[in-house]
Write a protein that holds these residues in place. Structure first.
Motif, PDB file in Angstrom:
ATOM      1  N   LEU A   1       0.837  -1.194   0.000  1.00  0.00           N
ATOM      2  CA  LEU A   1       0.000   0.000   0.000  1.00  0.00           C
ATOM      3  C   LEU A   1       0.875   1.249   0.000  1.00  0.00           C
ATOM      4  N   GLN A   2       0.608   2.167  -0.925  1.00  0.00           N
ATOM      5  CA  GLN A   2       1.461   3.337  -1.109  1.00  0.00           C
ATOM      6  C   GLN A   2       0.942   4.584  -0.398  1.00  0.00           C
ATOM      7  N   VAL A   3      -0.266   4.568   0.098  1.00  0.00           N
ATOM      8  CA  VAL A   3      -0.871   5.784   0.645  1.00  0.00           C
ATOM      9  C   VAL A   3      -0.864   5.760   2.175  1.00  0.00           C
ATOM     10  N   ARG A   4      -1.002   6.949   2.754  1.00  0.00           N
ATOM     11  CA  ARG A   4      -1.103   7.073   4.205  1.00  0.00           C
ATOM     12  C   ARG A   4      -2.538   6.747   4.625  1.00  0.00           C
ATOM     13  N   VAL A   5      -2.679   5.956   5.662  1.00  0.00           N
ATOM     14  CA  VAL A   5      -3.989   5.534   6.167  1.00  0.00           C
ATOM     15  C   VAL A   5      -4.274   6.225   7.489  1.00  0.00           C
ATOM     16  N   LEU A   6      -5.514   6.666   7.657  1.00  0.00           N
ATOM     17  CA  LEU A   6      -5.928   7.351   8.879  1.00  0.00           C
ATOM     18  C   LEU A   6      -6.782   6.424   9.734  1.00  0.00           C
ATOM     19  N   PHE A   7      -6.400   6.245  10.993  1.00  0.00           N
ATOM     20  CA  PHE A   7      -7.223   5.561  11.988  1.00  0.00           C
ATOM     21  C   PHE A   7      -7.859   6.626  12.891  1.00  0.00           C
ATOM     22  N   ILE A   8      -9.127   6.438  13.237  1.00  0.00           N
ATOM     23  CA  ILE A   8      -9.802   7.306  14.200  1.00  0.00           C
ATOM     24  C   ILE A   8     -10.358   6.425  15.307  1.00  0.00           C
ATOM     25  N   ALA A   9     -10.055   6.784  16.565  1.00  0.00           N
ATOM     26  CA  ALA A   9     -10.503   5.977  17.707  1.00  0.00           C
ATOM     27  C   ALA A   9     -11.134   6.889  18.758  1.00  0.00           C
ATOM     28  N   GLY A  10     -12.065   6.323  19.518  1.00  0.00           N
ATOM     29  CA  GLY A  10     -12.743   7.064  20.570  1.00  0.00           C
ATOM     30  C   GLY A  10     -12.034   6.903  21.912  1.00  0.00           C
ATOM     31  N   GLU A  11     -11.968   7.967  22.657  1.00  0.00           N
ATOM     32  CA  GLU A  11     -11.297   7.957  23.959  1.00  0.00           C
ATOM     33  C   GLU A  11     -11.947   6.980  24.930  1.00  0.00           C
ATOM     34  N   ASN A  12     -13.248   6.760  24.808  1.00  0.00           N
ATOM     35  CA  ASN A  12     -13.983   5.955  25.792  1.00  0.00           C
ATOM     36  C   ASN A  12     -14.079   4.475  25.427  1.00  0.00           C
ATOM     37  N   THR A  13     -13.659   4.091  24.243  1.00  0.00           N
ATOM     38  CA  THR A  13     -13.776   2.693  23.816  1.00  0.00           C
ATOM     39  C   THR A  13     -12.652   1.871  24.427  1.00  0.00           C
ATOM     40  N   LYS A  14     -13.006   0.773  25.060  1.00  0.00           N
ATOM     41  CA  LYS A  14     -12.010  -0.049  25.743  1.00  0.00           C
ATOM     42  C   LYS A  14     -11.404  -1.117  24.844  1.00  0.00           C
ATOM     43  N   ASP A  73     -13.884  11.931  24.571  1.00  0.00           N
ATOM     44  CA  ASP A  73     -15.208  11.661  25.118  1.00  0.00           C
ATOM     45  C   ASP A  73     -16.122  10.998  24.086  1.00  0.00           C
ATOM     46  N   ALA A  74     -15.569  10.048  23.356  1.00  0.00           N
ATOM     47  CA  ALA A  74     -16.348   9.352  22.327  1.00  0.00           C
ATOM     48  C   ALA A  74     -16.195   7.854  22.485  1.00  0.00           C
ATOM     49  N   GLY A  75     -17.295   7.148  22.259  1.00  0.00           N
ATOM     50  CA  GLY A  75     -17.277   5.704  22.212  1.00  0.00           C
ATOM     51  C   GLY A  75     -17.324   5.228  20.775  1.00  0.00           C
ATOM     52  N   HIS A  76     -17.588   3.958  20.610  1.00  0.00           N
ATOM     53  CA  HIS A  76     -17.463   3.316  19.302  1.00  0.00           C
ATOM     54  C   HIS A  76     -18.381   3.936  18.249  1.00  0.00           C
ATOM     55  N   TYR A  77     -19.684   3.964  18.513  1.00  0.00           N
ATOM     56  CA  TYR A  77     -20.612   4.531  17.540  1.00  0.00           C
ATOM     57  C   TYR A  77     -20.689   6.041  17.627  1.00  0.00           C
ATOM     58  N   ASP A  78     -20.214   6.622  18.727  1.00  0.00           N
ATOM     59  CA  ASP A  78     -20.149   8.079  18.798  1.00  0.00           C
ATOM     60  C   ASP A  78     -19.321   8.649  17.654  1.00  0.00           C
ATOM     61  N   LEU A  79     -18.333   7.897  17.194  1.00  0.00           N
ATOM     62  CA  LEU A  79     -17.449   8.386  16.132  1.00  0.00           C
ATOM     63  C   LEU A  79     -18.208   8.751  14.864  1.00  0.00           C
ATOM     64  N   VAL A  80     -19.312   8.062  14.606  1.00  0.00           N
ATOM     65  CA  VAL A  80     -20.085   8.340  13.397  1.00  0.00           C
ATOM     66  C   VAL A  80     -21.466   8.905  13.720  1.00  0.00           C
ATOM     67  N   TRP A  81     -21.709   9.182  14.999  1.00  0.00           N
ATOM     68  CA  TRP A  81     -23.027   9.694  15.367  1.00  0.00           C
ATOM     69  C   TRP A  81     -22.897  10.927  16.264  1.00  0.00           C
ATOM     70  N   LYS A  82     -22.777  10.743  17.567  1.00  0.00           N
ATOM     71  CA  LYS A  82     -22.752  11.891  18.472  1.00  0.00           C
ATOM     72  C   LYS A  82     -21.523  12.769  18.285  1.00  0.00           C
ATOM     73  N   ARG A  83     -20.417  12.187  17.865  1.00  0.00           N
ATOM     74  CA  ARG A  83     -19.189  12.954  17.654  1.00  0.00           C
ATOM     75  C   ARG A  83     -18.810  12.991  16.163  1.00  0.00           C
ATOM     76  N   ALA A  84     -19.826  12.897  15.316  1.00  0.00           N
ATOM     77  CA  ALA A  84     -19.560  12.926  13.875  1.00  0.00           C
ATOM     78  C   ALA A  84     -18.924  14.237  13.446  1.00  0.00           C
ATOM     79  N   ASN A  85     -19.236  15.329  14.136  1.00  0.00           N
ATOM     80  CA  ASN A  85     -18.627  16.632  13.826  1.00  0.00           C
ATOM     81  C   ASN A  85     -17.109  16.544  13.897  1.00  0.00           C
TER      82      ASN A  85
END
Length: 338
Positions: free
Chosen positions: A272-285, A309-321
């Protein structure tokens, strides 16, 4: 599109669910097999839904933005969920929508969400899922490279595609992806998966229902019967969705989680030649920041961003901003032609 919100009720005994469905039969008020009574209708029930026929099935699929722009394909979680909550990623949070500059493709995967239902185990394989994604990429990206954005299982799905077709990737955003290999799974926080263990009796009922082509009842039971045990590791518990795909859980889940199963979506990522971005929530264990830092090492060039202050689904819902802002910066940094 008419939005029908379904709330996940935690720890409802399966017996109670069976009683409720039985009452519906007895009263004759509602036919549990009819579209819209228990769950929203699929593309076969509602022909007004945006849909496309690819690789021998029909997908619930819609696009946003100008098709001349860089294509971005969304991969929802599950397996078996739908893309509804991920629509938040292209909301206008004050800087315009991401779809103003990129061409977004949202789709419910095979047998999931509002896509066509099947009851044929041979149709539900990881290989066939890969062919589905290949078909979507070919149809909407055509000869161009593509950006993949995947959440949870969708991040694993994206990695499976990148592992097979690294030359087709312009970029990738993985929002708390599942374990990308059997070996990486061993480093997850240990917990009991309610799908594969304590609700095994529900799967007996669901298999019987689907065997009679009662997909609506099976999907309804799944959406109400899954307990909240897993949520204590995910840091959140509510997000909107249209409809679960019980048949997907029944056939795809064992190919990933059953004891003794081996898989690896990382063994070819060195190409893979491109840079990949991971996004994780602070509250997900379990799938949170520390685990994603480990997973990111499977890529030649990757970084992990944290949403506070984000959990798993918060990443695409409550913390989508916050997630959308991080994604915007990442996409702009790739210098993609628009």
């Amino acid at each position: 599109m008419k939005e029908i919100e379904v709330t996940i009720y935690h720890q409802i005994p399966q017996l109670l669910i069976t009683i409720v469905i039985g009452i519906l039969f007895i009263c004759g008020c509602l036919d549990p097999n009819a579209p819209y009574n228990l769950v929203p209708g699929t593309v076969d029930d509602d022909l007004s839904l945006p849909q496309v026929q690819l690789n021998g099935t029909v997908f619930h699929l819609e696009t946003f933005g100008d098709s001349i722009n860089q294509p971005v394909i969304i991969l929802h979680g599950g397996p078996g969920h739908d893309y509804r909550c991920m629509l938040s990623l292209i909301q206008d949070f004050g800087q315009g929508s991401l779809s103003d500059n990129y061409f977004f493709v949202f789709w419910d995967q095979r047998g999931a969400g509002l896509s066509r239902r099947h009851f044929n185990e041979e149709l539900f394989t990881l290989e066939n899922y890969l062919k589905d994604l290949e078909s979507v990429v070919d149809a909407y990206a055509r000869q161009r490279k593509v950006v993949l954005i995947g959440h949870s299982w969708g991040g694993g799905f994206a990695s499976m595609y990148m592992n097979t077709h690294p030359e087709r990737i312009a970029g990738a955003v993985l929002l708390e992806p599942m374990s990308l290999s059997t070996e990486l799974k061993k480093q997850l926080v240990n917990y009991t998966d309610p799908i594969m263990n304590e609700w095994s009796m529900d799967w007996v009922w669901i298999r019987q229902l689907i065997g009679m082509n009662n997909h609506a009842q099976a999907d309804y039971i799944l959406s109400t019967a899954v307990t909240g045990d897993i949520m204590k590791y995910r840091g959140d518990d509510k997000h909107p969705f249209w409809r679960e795909g019980a048949v997907v859980h029944m056939f795809i889940d064992p190919q990933l989680w059953r004891e003794g199963v081996q898989y690896d979506f990382t063994n070819n990522l060195n190409r893979l030649q491109v840079r990949v971005l991971f996004i994780a929530g602070e509250n997900t264990k379990d799938l949170g920041v520390e685990f994603q830092k480990i997973q990111s090492q499977a890529f030649p060039n990757a970084r992990v961003e944290t949403v506070k202050d984000a959990g798993h689904y918060d990443l695409v819902w409550k913390r989508a901003n916050e997630s959308s802002s991080i994604i915007r910066d990442y996409l702009e940094s790739l210098g993609l032609d628009q």
